[in-house]
Structure formats: C-alpha cells, structure tokens
Scaffold this motif. Structure first.
Motif, PDB file in Angstrom:
ATOM      1  N   ARG A 189       1.019  -1.175  -0.479  1.00 24.54           N
ATOM      2  CA  ARG A 189       0.048   0.008   0.339  1.00 24.54           C
ATOM      3  C   ARG A 189       0.750   0.919   0.222  1.00 24.54           C
ATOM      4  O   ARG A 189       0.602   2.105  -0.724  1.00 24.54           O
ATOM      5  CB  ARG A 189      -1.002  -0.261   1.173  1.00 24.54           C
ATOM      6  CG  ARG A 189      -1.910   0.994   1.268  1.00 24.54           C
ATOM      7  CD  ARG A 189      -3.149   0.922   2.603  1.00 24.54           C
ATOM      8  NE  ARG A 189      -3.707   2.231   2.253  1.00 24.54           N
ATOM      9  CZ  ARG A 189      -4.630   3.049   3.626  1.00 24.54           C
ATOM     10  NH1 ARG A 189      -4.454   2.622   4.337  1.00 24.54           N
ATOM     11  NH2 ARG A 189      -4.915   3.849   3.174  1.00 24.54           N
ATOM     12  N   ARG A 207       2.890   1.825  -3.352  1.00 17.75           N
ATOM     13  CA  ARG A 207       1.911   2.000  -4.203  1.00 17.75           C
ATOM     14  C   ARG A 207       1.864   3.078  -4.389  1.00 17.75           C
ATOM     15  O   ARG A 207       1.205   4.295  -5.136  1.00 17.75           O
ATOM     16  CB  ARG A 207       0.450   1.661  -3.918  1.00 17.75           C
ATOM     17  CG  ARG A 207       0.248  -0.251  -5.149  1.00 17.75           C
ATOM     18  CD  ARG A 207      -1.484  -0.524  -5.316  1.00 17.75           C
ATOM     19  NE  ARG A 207      -2.106  -1.105  -3.736  1.00 17.75           N
ATOM     20  CZ  ARG A 207      -1.755  -1.963  -3.283  1.00 17.75           C
ATOM     21  NH1 ARG A 207      -0.977  -2.624  -3.863  1.00 17.75           N
ATOM     22  NH2 ARG A 207      -2.477  -1.866  -2.548  1.00 17.75           N
ATOM     23  N   LEU A 208       1.438   3.996  -3.232  1.00 12.93           N
ATOM     24  CA  LEU A 208       1.125   5.384  -2.939  1.00 12.93           C
ATOM     25  C   LEU A 208       1.941   5.735  -3.553  1.00 12.93           C
ATOM     26  O   LEU A 208       1.676   7.206  -4.140  1.00 12.93           O
ATOM     27  CB  LEU A 208       1.070   5.724  -1.230  1.00 12.93           C
ATOM     28  CG  LEU A 208       0.259   7.714  -0.907  1.00 12.93           C
ATOM     29  CD1 LEU A 208      -1.096   7.393  -1.211  1.00 12.93           C
ATOM     30  CD2 LEU A 208       0.829   7.079   0.285  1.00 12.93           C
ATOM     31  N   SER A 246       2.608   6.622  -7.507  1.00  9.61           N
ATOM     32  CA  SER A 246       0.711   6.873  -7.593  1.00  9.61           C
ATOM     33  C   SER A 246       1.127   8.421  -7.967  1.00  9.61           C
ATOM     34  O   SER A 246       1.134   9.045  -8.556  1.00  9.61           O
ATOM     35  CB  SER A 246      -0.247   6.743  -6.869  1.00  9.61           C
ATOM     36  OG  SER A 246       0.155   7.796  -5.476  1.00  9.61           O
ATOM     37  N   ALA A 272       1.264  10.687  -5.907  1.00 10.10           N
ATOM     38  CA  ALA A 272       0.606  11.603  -4.599  1.00 10.10           C
ATOM     39  C   ALA A 272       1.829  11.939  -3.518  1.00 10.10           C
ATOM     40  O   ALA A 272       1.503  13.292  -3.161  1.00 10.10           O
ATOM     41  CB  ALA A 272      -0.652  11.081  -4.169  1.00 10.10           C
ATOM     42  N   ASP A 329      -5.111   7.687   2.500  1.00 10.70           N
ATOM     43  CA  ASP A 329      -3.870   7.628   1.701  1.00 10.70           C
ATOM     44  C   ASP A 329      -3.629   9.401   1.875  1.00 10.70           C
ATOM     45  O   ASP A 329      -2.284   9.742   2.210  1.00 10.70           O
ATOM     46  CB  ASP A 329      -4.220   7.406   0.105  1.00 10.70           C
ATOM     47  CG  ASP A 329      -4.545   5.839  -0.493  1.00 10.70           C
ATOM     48  OD1 ASP A 329      -3.755   5.523   0.974  1.00 10.70           O
ATOM     49  OD2 ASP A 329      -4.862   5.714  -1.347  1.00 10.70           O
ATOM     50  N   GLY A 344      -6.377  -1.353  -2.249  1.00 12.14           N
ATOM     51  CA  GLY A 344      -6.266  -0.746  -3.799  1.00 12.14           C
ATOM     52  C   GLY A 344      -4.825  -2.296  -3.989  1.00 12.14           C
ATOM     53  O   GLY A 344      -4.309  -2.236  -5.677  1.00 12.14           O
TER      54      GLY A 344
END
Lengths: 122, 157
Positions: free
Chosen positions: A16, A19-20, A23, A25, A110, B80
């Motif tokens: 997680r 991925r953040l 991305s 972000a 997130d 996700g």
C-alpha cells in the motif's frame, strides 16, 4: 529524488505504501527497498543507503524501536517516519527520542500518509 | 497477582477501534453491534480467517479478529490490492487484529504489550485460552459481511 525504504512485517501494508508513492501522490520519492523486520531493514539499509524510511514498530526478529536506534547510528541523515498501530503517546515519544522524525498511526488514509511523507522530506 | 475481568468501558474501546478502522482505512463505516458473552465451551473463532494477537504486560489473554474471506477480499480491494491470494488474506486479517489491538493502547496504555499477529484459516484448536475471564465477541457488519472481534482478556487489578 528521495529514496525510500519501507519496513513493515505486513506485505499488504508494504504494498500500500509503495503504491501510494508510485502514484505520484507524494512526489519526489522512489521506492529503493523493502524489509519485513528490523534485522532485514538494517541489512537492506546498508546496501541502499535510503534518504527516508517508513518504520513499523511491532515486528518479529527485531522490532521497530531497536531498528530506529540502529539506523540513527548507521545513517544519521536518513529521516524516519514511524507507521504503527501502537497508539499510546509514550510509544511515540520513545520512538522520537530514539531517532524517528514523525509518527503516523495505523489505520491511515492515503491523504494522511502522503501528507506525513511530504513533511518528512521537507 | 490478581486480575479483573473486562468492564463495559474496556469493551467499548474495542468497539470504537472497529469503527475507526473501517471509517479510516476504507472510508466506509461499519455497523458495530453490542458485545455478547461467548458461552463456555463454544469456539472463540469461527470465520474463514482469524488473526490473533497475544497480550502481555499487565494483561493476559488475546484479541482476535475473525472474518469471512469475502470481507477481507473487499478490504484488500479498497486498499488497492489487485491480487487476492491466500497469503494476502492471512496477512490482512493479522494486520487488522494488530491495528485494533494497537488502538486499544490509547485506553490501556503501553502496559498492553501486544505480540506480532498469528494468522490462520478456519477454526483451530491451537488457540489456547490464556485468560480466565469470559470472552466477549463484538459483532459488526461492513458492506453486508458479518465478522467479529473477540476479546479474551484479564486485566491486572
């Protein structure tokens, strides 16, 4: 680009966080490595010399507090963000004293984690 | 050393932890119901996946998150994840147990020493009761799935 080491015994949590970061972000950060406990984290950190680290606390082999103390000596420039379920103030204060620079409680959104990582890199 | 049983305020801490987890991690609240006593002799874990945290310090016992696979798959999706292996399901059930136990330290303090999670599928006799007091189940519903947090703790008096 800041190089991040993710340390957590949960595969889902490591994924997680990765991925953040991937991305966009957070911005200005790339995943340099991952580890599932404190001992593995020290081994990986020696190899990749990360600029910043996300650190779980409750882990097998070597817990996060002991790992923070080791990393603070090994890589004094690295900035460490604790990402842990342990929600009492005493634990957070002890982690900061050992060398952590910030603390995010699990569960996190997130947006909360992205904000904490941005602050860590400033 | 003498231990006491859980009080209603102690159990409320875990109910709040369930609400907080789903609201924060998935943006969808869970409907948490009233806790009930698990009768002596009944299994304390009964769902597809179980994550167990053993507790020490001024406490004895365990906190266990017991959930059907479908709920965990949905949580993984909301986080996700794109692959839904058995390993990921065991990982997330243990992680949720860890998160709910960790949040309880706001109430109990750092004396609530929690282990790394043990996660397994289905009922398992390997969960040996470590507390003398009555176990409680806190049932909840999220997205139509029913699951439980089981709290089996003695507190140092």
């Amino acid at each position: 680009m800041n190089r991040l080491l993710i340390v957590d015994d949960s595969l889902v949590m490591r994924s997680r966080i990765a991925r953040l970061c991937a991305s966009g972000a957070v911005g200005g950060i790339e995943i340099a490595g991952q580890a599932a406990n404190g001992l593995e984290a020290i081994e990986v950190a020696r190899r990749i010399t990360p600029d910043c680290v996300t650190m779980d606390l409750t882990m097998p082999e070597m817990d996060g507090e002991a790992c923070i103390a080791e990393l603070a000596g090994l890589l004094p420039e690295a900035r460490i963000l604790v990402v842990s379920a342990l929600s009492d103030k005493a634990t957070a204060l002890r982690a900061i004293k050992k060398g952590a620079h910030g603390f995010v409680h699990k569960p996190f959104s997130d947006a909360q984690l992205a904000a904490a990582l941005k602050e860590l890199m400033q | 050393m003498s231990y006491r049983s859980l009080r209603p305020a102690d159990i409320e801490v875990f109910s709040e932890a369930i609400s907080h987890f789903f609201a924060t991690a998935t943006s969808d609240p869970a409907q948490v119901r009233s806790a009930y006593v698990i009768e002596r002799g009944d299994p304390i874990l009964w769902n597809d996946y179980n994550g167990v945290i053993n507790v020490d310090g001024g406490f004895a016992g365990c906190v266990a998150f017991s959930a059907p696979r479908s709920l965990l798959s949905h949580v993984l999706l909301r986080m996700g994840e794109q692959d839904f292996t058995d390993e990921k399901h065991r990982d997330i059930v243990g992680e949720i147990a860890n998160i709910l136990s960790g949040r309880a330290r706001r109430h109990f303090g750092e004396g609530l020493s929690i282990s790394t999670p043990a996660a397994f599928c289905g009922r398992d006799n390997a969960v040996t009761p470590r507390a003398r007091s009555t176990p409680y189940a806190i049932p909840f519903r999220w997205h139509g799935y029913d699951a439980d947090l089981v709290v089996h703790l003695d507190v140092l008096a």
